[in-house]
Design an enzyme around this catalytic site. Structure first.
Site, short mmCIF file in Angstrom:
data_model
loop_
_atom_site.label_atom_id
_atom_site.label_comp_id
_atom_site.label_asym_id
_atom_site.label_seq_id
_atom_site.Cartn_x
_atom_site.Cartn_y
_atom_site.Cartn_z
N GLU A 397 39.12 -56.19 -63.77
CA GLU A 397 40.11 -56.12 -62.69
C GLU A 397 39.95 -54.88 -61.82
OE1 GLU A 397 40.77 -57.58 -65.51
OE2 GLU A 397 41.56 -59.50 -64.81
N HIS A 466 51.72 -61.25 -70.23
CA HIS A 466 51.67 -62.27 -69.18
C HIS A 466 53.07 -62.50 -68.61
CE1 HIS A 466 48.07 -63.08 -71.58
NE2 HIS A 466 47.58 -63.77 -70.58
#
Lengths: 662, 408
Positions: A397, A466
């Protein structure tokens, strides 16, 4: 001047001399107090900057470090503008916003020097990606020190450049000290060039004090990059002979004898000898050149010292793009073309339209290519636009967000689809230190059209990696826009605005809303940021909610309506910019304010709204401002625990009742 | 009850008043009531005591009953420091709720401090107020310290200020009136009427039946009673006669007076009948007790007293409660038939229309003039079916046409 002229040994000599004389002048100015902040010189390393930049045109972008004076001057920044920047003057190349560590001159391809070690590697890769998307054969360069090669950015950047054969030169100026820590003491393998093999890219190890050797290697690497052969890693071994920064002690980590020995290997003296030896210049000519450069450095100082300081009124300009001309934009009303679409389909329409209209847009993410995205965010686009514009990335990322930053700086419009907002925290530095600040650091000369999209919110027992919300955190930083839509209609119009604007946007989509259906007009439309939606007018109390909480509050409103409590529900839609005006107007009528926010209360958007109301709407308040937030804990997995940390309909109704009784 | 309208002081400032002496009159939601002194002493009226017509909140201090020689207390909140610091005879005088005395003197909200006299204001005595309430107070020129808070923890809210402002301001000065309109405060009585009617409309299933009755005999009786009355005395009215006949009919059809109570029906043990009275302040329904067992004269005496008290606004709350059925007569205003709304919790109401002279066809083909009136019965269909109501009306009509009263 022809290319041959620019890369000639004499031209390199002159460039190196300019760097040396200007930096020596800066060192004197530092002692005189003309330089207000740090001043990192590259005395002893000039050959590398001169040799690399000799092979670049003004359109070829370079990305540099805190030790970037040499790169700036070699790339063609006016010495007067650079010195003025260090003196903090209006005529400085960054208009006084950056100083030594943030030199910007995009007009000559200097895309910035940086105070953070590592990101320049990713940004150069991003510039390479822009070349790939635009097909313009620009070659980009990352200059970095040996300290950066132990940073993740080096590994992620080299890997991505290698996979996609990006036209990039990674130039490591190995001066043997990571600031003041000996490189040998912090690395398992001191051979930087050997690391290129790990990522499958050609690597060269060079004597960085031999300008002609560097020039020859760069010539080959640039040719390879321009012809589609991909990136090269160049390790240039060198030594800085002045302190890490002016005014700092130099002999706590190295010896005077070592420094003196390296001074004997001065690259400028070495090239001068070659010039005379090969009769490429004579003594008289060189002395004349040296006088000319001496005068040039003095003139740069004189012009900088004479320049005015920037007016304080401009201190906060160039944080974001200026206001868009034209009338306000809002979603059209329901018409014959309005369909019931799920949230993710609505955003797909916006992305699809934008990608068809603007070839500069490309998408990065894991599984967003042929697969079409974990949440079908890019469904069908791969077939239409191909792998360059729908690029599946490694799971890095930080790497691909940094790459997106460099791409946005060099003319493309990246969309980073990171699936879940939690993942991108690895890239927080790239977002906050680089993407958010780039427009300002470049005094408005670099727009940053980056869209960073992904899921937020609690649900589906996704547990704590998440399920975060994060919008308040991003909204804290000037330069970022933060969008949190609650309906398919809003999502389509807001994403369209994000994709056509010139500022970085965090587009955060609630996981529990991805399948939510709602009316979406078929036509193309945009919704301005910073304009709240009055979801439901009411009389007794104002409730502000975002994303999923809008829907839960609506349900609570229906319960309360039967009890005679009339709720006005406001969805700000964008957290930055935040439409405080609509909330103020509403509270002026109702006298009561509740903020329902799934995110944590502490330092959150609710706190911000409450503070703004207290500042600007104090006299309108007939009761204390209240917040109803998610519990301050990581998100648990078990459904019974999960439900306990998010405001539910009953809790919202109860909070509204309670505030109405105040 | 939260507020009332101050009608008048019955004693002057400085008067020595015995315990139980009426001090002032206050008009509440349902009735007007005299408030009596709870202890003997000297009445001292507060410097900013209410004027006639002012709205006053429950708990507001209007004055003090002091021991002889004692002065008005100057510190501490009413009911606490003031009472404690002063002699035992000192008691703040606050309005009470006529219909619910427990609301009254024992207010649980901080009320005005006696020290709020203009000469010695102190910041510490100001009640907490929301910013919005403070702004409203500035706009309306209202001293927050004079208000009774309704917010949690004794906080003054905007509504507290606006309530006070509407009580004092000229009509039309209430903020928020739409352009082109002036607004006047809704009187408490009107609000009560509205609330009860809306409740009736929401919770009942009203059906109205009408029937014409020949009132010739009844009117003859009425004229006879009038002629029999001693000079200066009033005879029973048509309403008195109808109340008595209605009670008779209800004794034959007790279910008409039943009250709906979900899992059961409540049947009255005694026939107490409401009589709708038009007053300047609006509709009031005093209750005539034991109509079934009272003589016509007793009924007449009761209605005379109740109507007078209702019209003067001085009727006692007890006289407004306890009915099982109501009679409402719009005949004097020329109305023939209408759809009256039962007075909750009652389930039925009888509307009486005007007396008209009708030409009535006879069996033999001739015509005759008769005095007739229309009865409009509204009943709650949850409690009674149409046929039962019709049978009640039939009985009542028979009683009207053949009054069972002995005619001397």
């Amino acid at each position: 001047m022809t290319d041959a002229d620019r890369t000639s040994p004499l031209a390199l000599y002159r460039t190196m001399l300019v760097i040396r004389r200007v930096e020596e002048r800066l060192a004197r100015s530092h002692r005189l107090g003309l330089i207000h902040g740090a001043c990192h010189t590259c005395v002893g390393q000039e050959a590398i900057a001169a040799a690399v930049c000799a092979h670049l045109g003004p359109d070829d972008p370079i990305f540099s470090t805190h030790r970037g004076h040499g790169h700036a001057l070699a790339k063609g920044v006016d010495p007067g503008a650079m010195v003025a920047e260090l003196y903090g003057r209006e005529t400085g190349c960054s208009r006084g916003r950056g100083g030594s560590m943030h030199l910007f001159a995009p007009e000559v391809g200097l895309m910035g020097t940086s105070g953070i070690v590592g990101p320049c590697i990713l940004q150069a890769a991003g510039a390479g990606y822009s070349s790939l998307v635009l097909g313009d054969q620009r070659v980009s360069v990352a200059f970095f020190g040996d300290g950066a090669v132990n940073n993740g950015a080096f590994h992620e950047g080299l890997n991505m450049a290698s996979i996609w054969r990006l036209p990039v030169l990674f130039v490591c100026e190995n001066n043997q000290f990571a600031t003041e820590v000996p490189f040998a003491s912090v690395t398992g393998n001191p051979g930087v060039a050997e690391r290129g093999a790990a990522y499958g890219l050609p690597s060269v190890s060079l004597d960085g004090n031999d300008a002609l050797a560097v020039e020859a290697a760069v010539r080959e690497a640039v040719a390879r990059a321009r012809s589609g052969g991909g990136p090269t890693l160049l390790e240039c071994r060198t030594y800085r002979t002045r302190a890490h920064a002016e005014g700092m002690g130099d002999f706590t980590y190295r010896t005077r004898a070592e420094v003196d020995a390296w001074k004997e290997r001065c690259p400028i003296a070495r090239l001068r000898a070659v010039l005379l030896d090969r009769r490429l210049a004579d003594e008289t000519g060189l002395v004349a050149l040296e006088h000319e450069v001496e005068a040039l450095a003095e003139a740069a100082h004189a012009s900088a010292e004479a320049a005015a300081a920037p007016a304080p009124e401009g201190a906060t300009t160039h944080v974001v793009a200026g206001p868009r001309p034209g009338p306000p934009r809002e979603a059209p009303g329901t018409g014959p073309g309005t369909r019931e679409l799920p949230f993710a389909r609505a955003t797909l329409e916006a992305l699809s339209t934008s990608m068809s209209q603007d070839p500069r847009i490309f998408v990065l993410g894991e599984g967003i290519g042929a697969r079409g995205g974990n949440f079908a965010t890019t469904n069908g686009l791969f077939a239409a636009h191909g792998p360059v514009r729908l690029r599946d990335t490694p799971i890095c990322e930080r790497g691909f967000v940094g790459l997106a930053c460099g791409a946005a700086m060099t003319g493309t419009r990246p969309v980073v689809d990171f699936m879940f907002a939690d993942f991108v925290l690895d890239a927080a530095g790239e977002i906050i230190n680089q993407i958010a600040k780039m427009r300002y650091m470049s005094s408005g000369r670099l727009g940053m059209p980056v869209v960073l999209r992904g899921c937020i919110g609690i649900g589906h027992s996704a547990a704590t990696h998440h399920s975060g919300s994060y919008y308040s955190m991003y909204a804290h930083f000037p330069g970022l826009k933060v969008v949190v839509p609650s309906t398919p209609r809003d999502a389509k119009g807001l994403l369209r605005t994000a994709l056509t604007g010139d500022d970085p946007v965090l587009f955060l989509e609630h996981r529990e809303l991805m399948g939510l259906k709602g009316p979406v007009p078929e036509e193309d439309y945009s919704i301005d940021f910073g304009k709240a939606s009055v979801v439901r007018p009411g009389r007794d109390i104002t409730v502000v909610a975002l994303a999923l909480m809008v829907h839960r509050t609506l349900e609570a409103c229906r319960v309360l309506e039967a009890e005679g409590i009339s709720v006005e529900l406001i969805d700000p839609r964008t957290v930055a910019p935040l439409d405080v005006g609509t909330i103020l107007d509403s509270v002026a009528r109702t006298g009561r304010l509740l903020i329902v926010d799934e995110d944590f209360a502490h330092c959150g958007i609710g706190a911000e709204i409450a503070a703004r109301l207290a500042e600007h709407g104090f006299d309108d308040l007939d009761a204390p401002i209240r917040r109803l937030n998610g519990s301050p804990s990581p998100t648990p997995y078990s459904p019974s625990l999960e439900a306990a940390v998010v405001p539910d309909v009953r809790g919202i109704a109860s909070a509204i009742r309670d505030l109405c009784a105040e | 009850m939260e507020e009332g309208r101050f009608v008048a002081w019955l004693r002057k400032d400085g008067d020595l008043v015995p315990e139980g002496e009426p001090l002032f009159t206050v008009e509440g939601d349902k009735a007007t009531q005299d408030v009596e002194a709870l202890s003997a002493g000297v009445l001292r009226i507060a410097a900013d005591g209410p004027a006639e017509g002012d709205t006053i909140e429950v708990g507001r201090v209007l004055g003090w009953i002091l021991a002889p020689g004692e002065s008005i207390p100057t510190t501490g909140p009413a009911g606490t420091g003031a009472t404690a610091a002063a002699s035992s005879a000192t008691a703040p005088t606050a309005p009470t709720a006529p219909t619910a005395p427990t609301d009254g003197l024992t207010t649980d909200a901080p009320s005005e401090s006696p020290a709020r006299a203009p000469s010695s204001p102190g910041p510490s005595e100001r009640p907490p107020a929301s910013p919005r309430a403070r702004r409203a107070a500035r706009q309306h020129g209202i001293d927050l310290a004079t208000l009774s808070p309704t917010g949690r923890g004794g906080r003054l809210r905007e509504r507290d200020v606006l309530t006070a402002a509407t009580g004092r301001a000229d009509p039309g000065e209430i903020p928020g009136a739409p352009q082109g309109w002036t607004s006047v405060p809704t009187p408490p009585m009107r609000r009560i009427i509205a609330a009860r009617l809306v409740q009736a409309r929401r919770e009942t299933v009203p059906v109205t039946l009408t029937a014409r009755a020949d009132a010739t005999a009844l009117m003859a009786l009425r004229r006879h009673l009038k002629s029999e009355a001693a000079p200066g005395e009033s005879a029973p009215t048509l309403n008195d006669l109808l109340l008595k006949l209605t009670a008779e009919a209800l004794s034959l059809h007790p279910m008409i007076a039943a009250v709906w109570a979900e899992d059961r029906l409540l049947l009255p043990r005694s026939i107490h009948l409401g009589l709708a009275v038009d007053t300047e302040a609006g509709l009031r329904v005093p209750v005539v007790r034991d109509v079934g067992t009272s003589t016509l004269e007793e009924i007449a005496a009761a209605t005379r007293r109740l109507i007078a008290e209702a019209r003067s606004g001085r009727i006692a709350p007890a006289d407004l409660q306890g009915g099982c059925f109501t009679l409402t007569n719009l005949g004097s205003l020329g109305i023939e038939a209408f759809t009256p709304v039962p007075n909750p919790p009652e389930s039925a109401i009888l509307g009486v229309g005007t007396i008209v002279r009708d030409v009535v066809a006879l069996e033999d083909g001739g015509f005759v003039a008769r005095e007739r009136l229309t009865l409009s019965l509204t009943f709650d269909h949850r409690v009674n079916d149409g046929a039962a109501a019709a049978r009640f009306l039939q009985s009542l009509r028979g009683l009207i046409e053949n009054p069972p009263f002995p005619i001397p």
